[in-house]
Design a protein around this motif. Structure first.
Motif, short mmCIF file in Angstrom:
data_model
loop_
_atom_site.label_atom_id
_atom_site.label_comp_id
_atom_site.label_asym_id
_atom_site.label_seq_id
_atom_site.Cartn_x
_atom_site.Cartn_y
_atom_site.Cartn_z
N GLU A 140 -54.71 -14.71 -95.33
CA GLU A 140 -55.28 -14.01 -96.24
C GLU A 140 -55.03 -14.70 -97.59
OE1 GLU A 140 -57.08 -11.21 -96.66
OE2 GLU A 140 -57.19 -10.23 -94.66
N GLN A 141 -53.94 -15.12 -97.74
CA GLN A 141 -53.27 -15.88 -99.00
C GLN A 141 -54.20 -17.25 -99.22
OE1 GLN A 141 -49.13 -16.52 -99.06
NE2 GLN A 141 -49.51 -18.25 -100.45
N TYR A 142 -54.26 -17.88 -98.07
CA TYR A 142 -55.00 -19.08 -98.34
C TYR A 142 -56.69 -18.98 -98.57
CZ TYR A 142 -50.94 -21.23 -96.73
OH TYR A 142 -49.77 -21.71 -96.56
N THR A 143 -57.09 -17.83 -98.08
CA THR A 143 -58.65 -17.43 -98.30
C THR A 143 -58.82 -17.30 -99.91
OG1 THR A 143 -58.96 -16.45 -96.10
CG2 THR A 143 -60.53 -15.91 -97.89
N ASP A 144 -57.94 -16.33 -100.50
CA ASP A 144 -57.89 -16.05 -101.74
C ASP A 144 -57.44 -17.20 -102.36
OD1 ASP A 144 -57.82 -14.04 -103.98
OD2 ASP A 144 -55.64 -14.63 -104.22
N THR A 145 -56.74 -18.14 -102.15
CA THR A 145 -56.56 -19.43 -103.05
C THR A 145 -57.70 -20.30 -102.91
OG1 THR A 145 -54.24 -19.25 -102.31
CG2 THR A 145 -55.26 -21.56 -103.12
N MET A 146 -58.48 -20.51 -101.82
CA MET A 146 -59.80 -21.00 -101.68
C MET A 146 -60.70 -20.70 -102.79
SD MET A 146 -59.17 -23.69 -99.68
CE MET A 146 -60.47 -24.63 -98.87
N MET A 147 -60.63 -19.25 -102.62
CA MET A 147 -62.04 -18.58 -103.43
C MET A 147 -61.61 -19.25 -104.92
SD MET A 147 -64.33 -16.88 -102.44
CE MET A 147 -65.07 -16.08 -100.96
N LYS A 148 -60.38 -18.84 -105.34
CA LYS A 148 -59.78 -18.96 -106.86
C LYS A 148 -60.07 -20.62 -107.08
CE LYS A 148 -56.45 -15.56 -107.19
NZ LYS A 148 -54.84 -15.16 -107.30
N MET A 149 -59.83 -21.35 -106.03
CA MET A 149 -59.91 -23.22 -106.40
C MET A 149 -61.47 -23.47 -106.61
SD MET A 149 -57.26 -24.47 -103.58
CE MET A 149 -57.65 -26.15 -103.71
N PHE A 150 -62.32 -22.76 -105.54
CA PHE A 150 -63.65 -23.42 -105.48
C PHE A 150 -64.69 -22.36 -105.74
CE2 PHE A 150 -60.89 -25.80 -102.58
CZ PHE A 150 -61.16 -27.32 -103.22
N GLY A 151 -64.42 -21.30 -105.96
CA GLY A 151 -65.49 -20.16 -106.61
C GLY A 151 -65.59 -20.36 -107.99
N LYS A 152 -66.75 -21.09 -108.61
CA LYS A 152 -66.71 -21.31 -109.97
C LYS A 152 -67.27 -20.12 -110.64
CE LYS A 152 -71.57 -23.37 -109.79
NZ LYS A 152 -71.84 -23.08 -108.31
N ASN A 153 -67.98 -19.06 -110.11
CA ASN A 153 -68.47 -17.92 -110.52
C ASN A 153 -67.31 -16.71 -110.55
OD1 ASN A 153 -70.74 -19.33 -111.21
ND2 ASN A 153 -71.80 -18.57 -109.09
N LYS A 154 -66.52 -17.13 -109.93
CA LYS A 154 -65.16 -15.83 -109.94
C LYS A 154 -65.87 -14.52 -109.43
CE LYS A 154 -62.86 -19.34 -111.33
NZ LYS A 154 -62.12 -20.22 -110.55
N ASP A 155 -66.86 -14.51 -108.53
CA ASP A 155 -67.38 -13.26 -108.11
C ASP A 155 -66.96 -13.10 -106.73
OD1 ASP A 155 -68.95 -15.26 -106.83
OD2 ASP A 155 -70.85 -14.64 -107.37
#
Length: 265
Positions: A140-155
């Motif tokens: 769960e933590q790493y999924t959240d980390t990857m979203m923060k690292m690479f999801g440019k739209n922050k959605d």
């Protein structure tokens, strides 16, 4: 690496790294190492002499004066955080066909985006493939980390371009060619190279992710921020125009005909 040397996570490391490598070259100049480490110490809230000594030895050993992201991450980050960060650099994809195969597999609901649940499935498969065990909480933590690292739209979801950054997809293959070449001979030569690149299965026809990969690269020449919905629309248009026999594939001669080429001598 002894994970006790660092409490940085991959997202924090990447944030600091980008202060010194805004162009994503994959390295920083050795003269910036001290400033880089000052930011690391500030984030850690303490001085880590062992880490500093390792960094200085790395700087001294550098032959070109540049320090690679892999070299610094392995010193600063715990093993799994390091793995997540460096995966995109160590296993780059050189063909959009394989990228689209992965995209279609994990965009399970065909929404045109990778959701957090779908990203978690991707990471779980990735860790299992590399024989790395992590707990559900860590996943769960790493999924959240990857979203923060690479999801440019922050959605809370990833688009085509976000996943391409995670997988370190190499430069668009079609950029190697002059698409407005005048000579029929030059156009035919380029066409043969292009078709062979996307015809990964070597069947003489593009199908499934092969069509996807070709469409993705072709449309990104004119629309860099291509969405999943855009890709599907352009794919339908291409098949409608080129798939003469209606078999869902694009035969080599069909694509040549669409492009106004004669393959026969």
């Amino acid at each position: 690496m002894d994970s006790s040397c660092s409490h940085l996570d991959a997202a924090s490391f990447l944030h600091i790294w980008r202060l010194f490598d805004a162009c994503d070259r994959g390295y920083i100049e050795g003269k910036h190492l001290d400033d880089f480490f000052c930011h690391v110490k500030k984030k850690l809230g303490k001085t880590d002499k062992q880490m500093e000594e390792k960094l200085q030895r790395l700087k001294a050993a550098s032959t070109d004066g540049n320090l690679q992201i892999q070299e610094l991450a392995i010193i600063i980050l715990p093993e799994v955080e390091n793995f997540l960060l460096l995966f995109r650099r160590e296993t780059p994809l050189d063909n959009s066909v394989e990228f689209m195969r992965i995209w279609r597999h994990y965009d399970a609901d065909s929404s045109g985006f990778i959701s957090a649940v779908e990203l978690k499935s991707f990471l779980q498969d990735l860790f299992q493939l590399h024989n790395k065990h992590i707990t559900p909480d860590k996943l769960e933590q790493y999924t959240d980390t990857m979203m923060k690292m690479f999801g440019k739209n922050k959605d809370g979801r990833l688009d085509l371009n976000d996943l391409a950054r995670i997988l370190s997809l190499k430069e668009n293959f079609l950029l190697k060619f002059e698409m407005d070449a005048c000579s029929q001979k030059d156009r035919k030569r380029d066409f043969e190279k292009i078709f062979a690149h996307y015809d990964v299965s070597k069947t003489g026809a593009l199908e499934g992710p092969e069509v996807d990969g070709f469409v993705k690269d072709m449309m990104e020449l004119v629309k860099p921020n291509l969405s999943g919905a855009d890709l599907d629309k352009f794919k339908r248009a291409l098949l409608s125009h080129c798939d003469v026999n209606g078999d869902g594939k694009i035969q080599k001669n069909e694509l040549a005909l669409c492009l106004g080429l004669k393959l026969t001598p």
